[in-house]
Design a protein around this motif. Structure first.
Motif, PDB file in Angstrom:
ATOM      1  N   UNK A  71       0.723  -1.330  -0.047  1.00 43.52           N
ATOM      2  CA  UNK A  71      -0.108   0.185  -0.176  1.00 43.52           C
ATOM      3  C   UNK A  71       0.931   1.459   0.000  1.00 43.52           C
ATOM      4  N   UNK A  72       2.068   1.361   0.769  1.00 41.50           N
ATOM      5  CA  UNK A  72       3.052   2.228   0.728  1.00 41.50           C
ATOM      6  C   UNK A  72       3.313   3.015  -0.596  1.00 41.50           C
ATOM      7  N   UNK A  73       3.492   1.928  -1.457  1.00 41.64           N
ATOM      8  CA  UNK A  73       3.913   2.281  -2.795  1.00 41.64           C
ATOM      9  C   UNK A  73       3.129   3.053  -3.522  1.00 41.64           C
ATOM     10  N   UNK A  74       1.729   3.040  -3.153  1.00 40.67           N
ATOM     11  CA  UNK A  74       0.783   3.844  -3.993  1.00 40.67           C
ATOM     12  C   UNK A  74       1.024   5.438  -3.906  1.00 40.67           C
ATOM     13  N   UNK A  75       1.692   5.564  -2.840  1.00 41.74           N
ATOM     14  CA  UNK A  75       2.012   7.150  -2.550  1.00 41.74           C
ATOM     15  C   UNK A  75       3.206   7.502  -3.589  1.00 41.74           C
ATOM     16  N   UNK A  76       3.810   6.524  -4.394  1.00 40.80           N
ATOM     17  CA  UNK A  76       4.741   7.026  -5.342  1.00 40.80           C
ATOM     18  C   UNK A  76       4.050   7.573  -6.536  1.00 40.80           C
ATOM     19  N   UNK A  77       2.782   7.303  -6.812  1.00 42.41           N
ATOM     20  CA  UNK A  77       2.141   7.601  -7.876  1.00 42.41           C
ATOM     21  C   UNK A  77       1.322   9.003  -8.177  1.00 42.41           C
ATOM     22  N   UNK A  78       1.540   9.678  -8.950  1.00 46.03           N
ATOM     23  CA  UNK A  78       0.952  11.021  -8.816  1.00 46.03           C
ATOM     24  C   UNK A  78      -0.684  11.089  -8.758  1.00 46.03           C
ATOM     25  N   UNK A  79      -1.658  10.148  -9.389  1.00 46.30           N
ATOM     26  CA  UNK A  79      -2.859  10.090  -9.078  1.00 46.30           C
ATOM     27  C   UNK A  79      -3.351   8.499  -9.145  1.00 46.30           C
ATOM     28  N   UNK A  80      -2.821   7.970  -7.995  1.00 45.82           N
ATOM     29  CA  UNK A  80      -3.703   6.788  -7.819  1.00 45.82           C
ATOM     30  C   UNK A  80      -4.961   6.402  -7.131  1.00 45.82           C
ATOM     31  N   UNK A  81      -5.630   5.510  -7.958  1.00 45.31           N
ATOM     32  CA  UNK A  81      -7.147   5.330  -7.878  1.00 45.31           C
ATOM     33  C   UNK A  81      -7.076   3.812  -7.536  1.00 45.31           C
ATOM     34  N   UNK A  82      -8.001   3.312  -6.293  1.00 43.82           N
ATOM     35  CA  UNK A  82      -7.928   2.015  -6.060  1.00 43.82           C
ATOM     36  C   UNK A  82      -9.339   1.506  -6.093  1.00 43.82           C
ATOM     37  N   UNK A  83      -9.568   0.581  -6.623  1.00 46.96           N
ATOM     38  CA  UNK A  83     -10.602  -0.477  -6.530  1.00 46.96           C
ATOM     39  C   UNK A  83     -10.522  -1.583  -5.550  1.00 46.96           C
ATOM     40  N   UNK A  84     -11.462  -1.525  -4.650  1.00 45.09           N
ATOM     41  CA  UNK A  84     -11.294  -2.744  -3.448  1.00 45.09           C
ATOM     42  C   UNK A  84     -12.020  -3.725  -3.772  1.00 45.09           C
ATOM     43  N   UNK A  85     -11.210  -5.161  -3.820  1.00 47.02           N
ATOM     44  CA  UNK A  85     -12.179  -6.280  -4.331  1.00 47.02           C
ATOM     45  C   UNK A  85     -11.872  -7.251  -3.247  1.00 47.02           C
ATOM     46  N   UNK A  86     -11.972  -6.924  -1.878  1.00 48.53           N
ATOM     47  CA  UNK A  86     -11.610  -7.811  -0.860  1.00 48.53           C
ATOM     48  C   UNK A  86     -12.905  -7.405  -0.001  1.00 48.53           C
ATOM     49  N   UNK A  87     -14.036  -7.800  -0.059  1.00 50.87           N
ATOM     50  CA  UNK A  87     -15.491  -7.847   0.277  1.00 50.87           C
ATOM     51  C   UNK A  87     -15.229  -7.950   1.787  1.00 50.87           C
ATOM     52  N   UNK A  88     -14.732  -9.082   2.453  1.00 47.32           N
ATOM     53  CA  UNK A  88     -14.564  -9.257   3.817  1.00 47.32           C
ATOM     54  C   UNK A  88     -14.096  -8.126   4.728  1.00 47.32           C
ATOM     55  N   UNK A  89     -13.004  -7.578   3.864  1.00 49.53           N
ATOM     56  CA  UNK A  89     -12.023  -6.520   4.587  1.00 49.53           C
ATOM     57  C   UNK A  89     -12.225  -5.024   3.991  1.00 49.53           C
ATOM     58  N   UNK A  90     -13.617  -4.945   3.481  1.00 44.78           N
ATOM     59  CA  UNK A  90     -13.658  -3.920   2.809  1.00 44.78           C
ATOM     60  C   UNK A  90     -13.710  -2.503   3.757  1.00 44.78           C
ATOM     61  N   UNK A  91     -14.204  -2.607   4.842  1.00 46.80           N
ATOM     62  CA  UNK A  91     -14.145  -1.583   5.605  1.00 46.80           C
ATOM     63  C   UNK A  91     -12.859  -1.120   6.397  1.00 46.80           C
ATOM     64  N   UNK A  92     -11.832  -2.000   6.471  1.00 47.07           N
ATOM     65  CA  UNK A  92     -10.533  -1.770   7.068  1.00 47.07           C
ATOM     66  C   UNK A  92      -9.855  -1.339   5.879  1.00 47.07           C
ATOM     67  N   UNK A  93      -9.922  -1.861   4.815  1.00 47.24           N
ATOM     68  CA  UNK A  93      -8.995  -1.302   3.659  1.00 47.24           C
ATOM     69  C   UNK A  93      -9.577   0.206   3.194  1.00 47.24           C
ATOM     70  N   UNK A  94     -10.756   0.511   3.285  1.00 47.75           N
ATOM     71  CA  UNK A  94     -11.573   1.816   3.020  1.00 47.75           C
ATOM     72  C   UNK A  94     -10.774   2.760   4.292  1.00 47.75           C
TER      73      UNK A  94
END
Length: 359
Positions: A71-94
Motif C-alpha cells: 500500500x505504501x508504494x501507492x504514494x509514489x504515483x501522482x494520481x493513484x485510484x484504487x478499486x477494492x476487491x476484498x469484500x470481507x475486509x472492505x471497511x478496514x481497507x477503506x
C-alpha cells in the motif's frame, strides 16, 4: 426492507461513489484468489497498473502478469485510484486508504454503477421476491457491507423453488458442473426419486474428484442405481475444449479456479455442446453450475444444448458481479421464454443462484 427501498438506497449510494477520472492510475486492492480472477477480467479494460495487498508475502510477486505492491508504494504515483476487491475486509481497507488520502471505491460498486442500465433491465424482469434478493445483495456488495446478506438466505441451494423441488423427467439427463464432493449429485437423485436417465458430474479438483467418486459409489449402492448412469469426469467446463491451469491460491477441496496463466497443475476443459454430441445425449433436463466464475463460458459452450432442450438451470452468479447481468441477459437471448428467479444461500456474498425455467 422492500425491494423498492433497496433500489432507492442503491441508486443513492451509486450517485455518491468516487468513480475514476481521466488521468487516474488505477490499482486493484486484493491479491488473493478473488483478486486474481478480477484482475484477469479487468487488466485490459481498465489498464491496471498493479495489484496492491497488505500481505507482505505477495509483495514483489506477479498476479495475472501484474506486479503486486505494498500500500505504501501507492504514494509514489501522482494520481493513484484504487478499486477494492476484498469484500470481507472492505471497511478496514477503506479506512486505510482514507488515512492515506487515496481515492477509491469498491469494485462491485464501480461495476454496478457502470452497468446500471443492464442491471435495471434484469431487475425489472424478476418477481417481487427475486427483486428483493437481487437489489438487496447488490446494495450489500456495492456498499462493501455484507452484514445484511443473511436476511436473503434460503434453502435448499439449487432446489429452492417449487419448479426445481422435484425433477420428474425420468428420461432426462442432469449435468452437475462443479460437482465438488457430490452433494448436488445426491440431491439430484433424491429429488428425482432415483428415476433419471443419466447424471454427468464434472469436477476438476483431484481431492474433490476422489471424494465425488467415493460418494457416487455409495449412492449407487443405497439407491440401487446402475453405476453406468452416473458419469464422473475430472474435467473443467468452459466455452470449448482447452487445457487450463489451477491458480496458485486454489487450495483444499473448494475454490478450484482455473486460468490460462501457466501453473504447476493443469486440467482438461470441455465444451458441453461438443461433449454431449460425442455422448449422443440430445435431451438435457437440468444443468447446475458452480465453477468459480467460468459459468458464462460454460453457457456459451452449451448454447446449442440450451436452445434445443431448454433445460432448467441453476447457475451461480456470485463469483463475478458482472454475472448478475451478463448471464441472465445472455440466457434471455438464447431462450426468450426463460423465466428467472434469484435466490441466495449463505450469510455472506457467496452462493447467489440464478434459476431459469420455461413455465
Amino acid at each position: 426492507m422492500s425491494y423498492t427501498e433497496n433500489w432507492k438506497q442503491l441508486c443513492e449510494l451509486l450517485e455518491h461513489l468516487a468513480m475514476p477520472e481521466d488521468g487516474d492510475e488505477i490499482f486493484l486492492f486484493g491479491g488473493g484468489l478473488r483478486g486474481a480472477f478480477a484482475a484477469s477480467r479487468l487488466k485490459n479494460e481498465l489498464q491496471l497498473q498493479a495489484i496492491c495487498d497488505n500481505d507482505t508475502k505477495k509483495w514483489g510477486t506477479t498476479i495475472e502478469d501484474l506486479p503486486c505492491i505494498s500500500p505504501q508504494e501507492l504514494l509514489q504515483y501522482k494520481r493513484p485510484y484504487v478499486l477494492i476487491d476484498t469484500a470481507p475486509y472492505y471497511k478496514s481497507i477503506h479506512q486505510q486508504l482514507e488515512e492515506m488520502g487515496i481515492r477509491h471505491c469498491g469494485l462491485d460498486g464501480y461495476v454496478v454503477r457502470r452497468h446500471f442500465e443492464e442491471i435495471e433491465t434484469v431487475f425489472q424482469s424478476l418477481d417481487d421476491q427475486s427483486k428483493e434478493t437481487y437489489s438487496g445483495l447488490l446494495l450489500c456488495r456495492a456498499a462493501g457491507d455484507l452484514t445484511g446478506a443473511k436476511q436473503y438466505c434460503c434453502v435448499p441451494q439449487y432446489f429452492a423453488l417449487p419448479e426445481f423441488r422435484f425433477l420428474e423427467h425420468d428420461k432426462g439427463v442432469y449435468l452437475d458442473c462443479g460437482a465438488y464432493v457430490g452433494d448436488t449429485v445426491e440431491n439430484m437423485i433424491k429429488n428425482s426419486f432415483g428415476l433419471f436417465s443419466k447424471i454427468y458430474a464434472f469436477e476438476p479438483g483431484k481431492r474433490a474428484f476422489e471424494a465425488l467418486r467415493k460418494r457416487v459409489s455409495f449412492l449407487c449402492d443405497i439407491w440401487a442405481v446402475d453405476p453406468e448412469q452416473i458419469i464422473c469426469e475430472q474435467k473443467g467446463v468452459g466455452a470449448k475444449e482447452d487445457v487450463l491451469f489451477f491458480r496458485s491460491d486454489s487450495a483444499g477441496l473448494s475454490g478450484m479456479s482455473l486460468t490460462h496463466e501457466t501453473g504447476e497443475s493443469s486440467v482438461e476443459v470441455i465444451g458441453l455442446d461438443e461433449y454431449l454430441a460425442q455422448k449422443q445425449e440430445d435431451h438435457i433436463s437440468f444443468i447446475k453450475a458452480d465453477i468459480e466464475g467460468a459459468e458464462l463460458d460454460m453457457l456459451r459452450g452449451a448454447a446449442k444444448t440450451i436452445q434445443h432442450s431448454k433445460p432448467k438451470l441453476a447457475i451461480c452468479i456470485y463469483h463475478d458481479i458482472t454475472d448478475f447481468f451478463r448471464i441472465p441477459l445472455y440466457l434471455k437471448e438464447l431462450v426468450p421464454e426463460y423465466q428467472f428467479a434469484v435466490r441466495h444461500h449463505t450469510n455472506s456474498d457467496e452462493e447467489t443462484v440464478l434459476y431459469c425455467w420455461v413455465p
